[in-house]
Write a protein that holds these residues in place. Structure first.
Motif, PDB file in Angstrom:
ATOM      1  N   THR A 162      58.049  23.175  23.523  1.00 41.49           N
ATOM      2  CA  THR A 162      59.438  23.039  23.961  1.00 41.49           C
ATOM      3  C   THR A 162      59.632  23.643  25.343  1.00 41.49           C
ATOM      4  O   THR A 162      60.287  23.048  26.217  1.00 41.49           O
ATOM      5  N   ALA A 163      59.051  24.829  25.559  1.00 41.02           N
ATOM      6  CA  ALA A 163      59.152  25.470  26.870  1.00 41.02           C
ATOM      7  C   ALA A 163      58.504  24.608  27.949  1.00 41.02           C
ATOM      8  O   ALA A 163      59.046  24.454  29.047  1.00 41.02           O
ATOM      9  N   GLY A 164      57.343  24.026  27.628  1.00 47.83           N
ATOM     10  CA  GLY A 164      56.672  23.164  28.595  1.00 47.83           C
ATOM     11  C   GLY A 164      57.488  21.926  28.923  1.00 47.83           C
ATOM     12  O   GLY A 164      57.525  21.476  30.077  1.00 47.83           O
ATOM     13  N   LEU A 165      58.150  21.370  27.916  1.00 43.14           N
ATOM     14  CA  LEU A 165      58.985  20.188  28.136  1.00 43.14           C
ATOM     15  C   LEU A 165      60.160  20.524  29.062  1.00 43.14           C
ATOM     16  O   LEU A 165      60.432  19.805  30.036  1.00 43.14           O
ATOM     17  N   PHE A 166      60.878  21.608  28.758  1.00 44.57           N
ATOM     18  CA  PHE A 166      61.972  22.038  29.624  1.00 44.57           C
ATOM     19  C   PHE A 166      61.468  22.304  31.042  1.00 44.57           C
ATOM     20  O   PHE A 166      62.123  21.945  32.027  1.00 44.57           O
ATOM     21  N   TYR A 167      60.314  22.946  31.138  1.00 46.40           N
ATOM     22  CA  TYR A 167      59.763  23.317  32.439  1.00 46.40           C
ATOM     23  C   TYR A 167      59.494  22.078  33.285  1.00 46.40           C
ATOM     24  O   TYR A 167      59.855  22.022  34.463  1.00 46.40           O
ATOM     25  N   ARG A 168      58.854  21.070  32.680  1.00 46.04           N
ATOM     26  CA  ARG A 168      58.504  19.860  33.439  1.00 46.04           C
ATOM     27  C   ARG A 168      59.757  19.130  33.922  1.00 46.04           C
ATOM     28  O   ARG A 168      59.823  18.658  35.062  1.00 46.04           O
ATOM     29  N   LEU A 169      60.754  19.012  33.042  1.00 48.07           N
ATOM     30  CA  LEU A 169      61.978  18.318  33.430  1.00 48.07           C
ATOM     31  C   LEU A 169      62.720  19.079  34.527  1.00 48.07           C
ATOM     32  O   LEU A 169      63.216  18.482  35.490  1.00 48.07           O
ATOM     33  N   ALA A 170      62.801  20.401  34.380  1.00 50.27           N
ATOM     34  CA  ALA A 170      63.525  21.207  35.366  1.00 50.27           C
ATOM     35  C   ALA A 170      62.800  21.208  36.713  1.00 50.27           C
ATOM     36  O   ALA A 170      63.426  21.126  37.772  1.00 50.27           O
ATOM     37  N   GLU A 171      61.477  21.304  36.671  1.00 48.62           N
ATOM     38  CA  GLU A 171      60.728  21.309  37.935  1.00 48.62           C
ATOM     39  C   GLU A 171      60.863  19.968  38.651  1.00 48.62           C
ATOM     40  O   GLU A 171      61.031  19.915  39.875  1.00 48.62           O
ATOM     41  N   ARG A 172      60.805  18.877  37.897  1.00 51.49           N
ATOM     42  CA  ARG A 172      60.945  17.547  38.499  1.00 51.49           C
ATOM     43  C   ARG A 172      62.297  17.424  39.197  1.00 51.49           C
ATOM     44  O   ARG A 172      62.402  16.898  40.310  1.00 51.49           O
ATOM     45  N   ALA A 173      63.352  17.934  38.560  1.00 48.99           N
ATOM     46  CA  ALA A 173      64.681  17.869  39.153  1.00 48.99           C
ATOM     47  C   ALA A 173      64.819  18.809  40.345  1.00 48.99           C
ATOM     48  O   ALA A 173      65.641  18.565  41.242  1.00 48.99           O
ATOM     49  N   ALA A 174      64.020  19.889  40.379  1.00 47.50           N
ATOM     50  CA  ALA A 174      64.157  20.894  41.429  1.00 47.50           C
ATOM     51  C   ALA A 174      63.394  20.547  42.696  1.00 47.50           C
ATOM     52  O   ALA A 174      63.690  21.095  43.765  1.00 47.50           O
ATOM     53  N   VAL A 175      62.399  19.662  42.609  1.00 44.52           N
ATOM     54  CA  VAL A 175      61.528  19.398  43.762  1.00 44.52           C
ATOM     55  C   VAL A 175      62.319  18.963  44.988  1.00 44.52           C
ATOM     56  O   VAL A 175      62.054  19.408  46.111  1.00 44.52           O
TER      57      VAL A 175
END
Length: 422
Positions: A127-140
């Motif tokens: 779950t943490a990895g999923l949130f991390y990937r989505l948030a990082e993609r939006a932050a780039v």
């Protein structure tokens, strides 16, 4: 114009080289290290349950717990990423993964294995990895200049391919030295990623407004936004279909190798070669995103996949199979970068998380369906007919991509601004 209608704001100052962008390098490095740890622990779960507990059923239960977030958390995660502060969310993700993996490593180091603990840790880390990937993609898009967006997403895709290549054998190697070591390694990667996050100076999101609707309403808004985009709606349907076919192909290829007398190592080497093709395709994707129209890349990738799938039904030579899969991976990674750049550019900033989560859910859901369908097709028709059927189905998807009005509409084929040299 409302906030939801505004695209990502583009600063006007001239950019420096991406390799000198301190905040991007910190974000890229931290996310890559975190992903490497996740891949290593995922590879270690089945070995832990099979070699330590002699429990194939336990291995299946842990694998289920690790994959469950992809189905039940994906859509609400996208909405929450659009609500919450992204920097704090990324920090919480690393802390959650760190504590979950440290708990498993500590338990194993003490000579104890408790299945509910491993399942809970797998779910939390997934779950943490999923949130991390989505948030990082939006932050780039907030840490790079718009002219560097294609290159940045291309490097992210290459990083993901490389993490998959290195993480799986790393998890197996660490497990051979100590059952607790892959999980301790993953905990350390979360700690390192946390350190890089704390050093980032730029904001990771744009202006926010206080949410006025329920979480369910916001999730529905994201789904409706995707549905209203004719090009993206059609493209994501084609990509979801191709994901299903690739899962069928992966099972078919493994069975082809087994029927020819090959081993698990042979299958692993084939996918290693395929991963190298994916890395090359990701690196090429940043240039393609600056020159090619998304619809052309989509149709071209589907056509290449169909053409390369056909010989899989006619050979069992591992070198040829590896080369064919490498070509497919090259086209797939290149398309991922081009599609990712297009999606980030056209999606309003307040909806980045939700839109990305819709695409991710469709992709993971169809991959799961493909694994189920592949087993049934192979049992009913054998390897050759299944591979031929997958190639024909991919050819039909390519035909749709070439002829679909939504993909031929110039409004859906916006040419990307050309990327600067890295």
């Amino acid at each position: 114009m409302s906030l939801l209608d505004k695209p990502v704001q583009e600063p006007q100052s001239a950019p420096g080289p991406l390799r000198r962008n301190r905040d991007f390098l910190l974000l890229w490095t931290g996310a890559g290290i975190s992903l490497l740890g996740l891949r290593a622990s995922v590879a270690a779960y089945p070995m832990l349950m099979i070699f330590y507990e002699s429990s194939p059923a336990g291995a299946g239960m842990v694998a289920f717990a690790a994959l469950l977030p992809q189905l039940v958390v994906q859509l609400p995660a996208g909405a929450l990423i659009d609500r919450w502060d992204r920097r704090r969310l990324l920090i919480v993700c690393d802390l959650a993964g760190l504590l979950a993996m440290a708990a498993v490593a500590g338990s194993l180091a003490a000579g104890r294995l408790w299945l509910p603990l491993v399942m809970a840790a797998a779910f939390v880390d997934g779950t943490a990895g999923l949130f991390y990937r989505l948030a990082e993609r939006a932050a780039v898009s907030h840490v790079v200049h718009p002219a560097h967006l294609s290159s940045a997403l291309g490097q992210n895709e290459a990083r993901g391919q490389a993490a998959g290549l290195i993480g799986q054998p790393a998890g197996a190697a660490l497990f051979s030295f100590g059952r607790w070591m892959p999980f301790a390694f993953t905990a350390v990667t979360h700690l390192v990623a946390l350190g890089t996050l704390l050093l980032i100076r730029k904001p990771l999101q744009g202006e926010r407004t206080t949410p006025t609707g329920s979480l369910r309403t916001e999730v529905a808004d994201g789904v409706r936004w995707v549905w209203r985009q004719r090009f993206m709606r059609t493209a994501v349907g084609l990509i979801a279909g191709s994901n299903l076919l690739f899962q069928v192909l992966a099972l078919t290829l493994a069975l082809i190798v087994k029927e020819d007398g090959g081993s698990e190592m042979t299958v692993g080497l084939i996918f290693l070669v395929a991963g190298l093709g994916g890395v090359a395709g990701a690196l090429a994707g940043s240039r393609a995103a600056g020159r090619a129209r998304p619809a052309v890349v989509l149709a071209g990738s589907l056509t290449v996949w169909a053409a390369l799938m056909l010989p899989v039904a006619l050979t069992s030579d591992p070198y040829l199979l590896g080369s064919l899969l490498a070509g497919m991976s090259f086209a797939g990674a290149l398309m991922n970068v081009v599609a990712g750049v297009h999606q980030v550019r056209i999606t309003p900033e307040p909806m980045q998380g939700r839109v990305t989560s819709v695409f991710a859910l469709l992709g993971s859901g169809m991959a799961s369906a493909g694994a189920l369908a592949g087993g049934g097709l192979l049992a009913a028709f054998g390897t050759q007919r299944t591979a031929l059927g997958a190639a024909v189905a991919m050819g039909l998807l390519a035909l749709v991509a070439v002829t679909a009005p939504a993909l031929r509409d110039p409004a859906g084929q916006v040419r990307m601004p050309r990327s600067e040299e890295i």
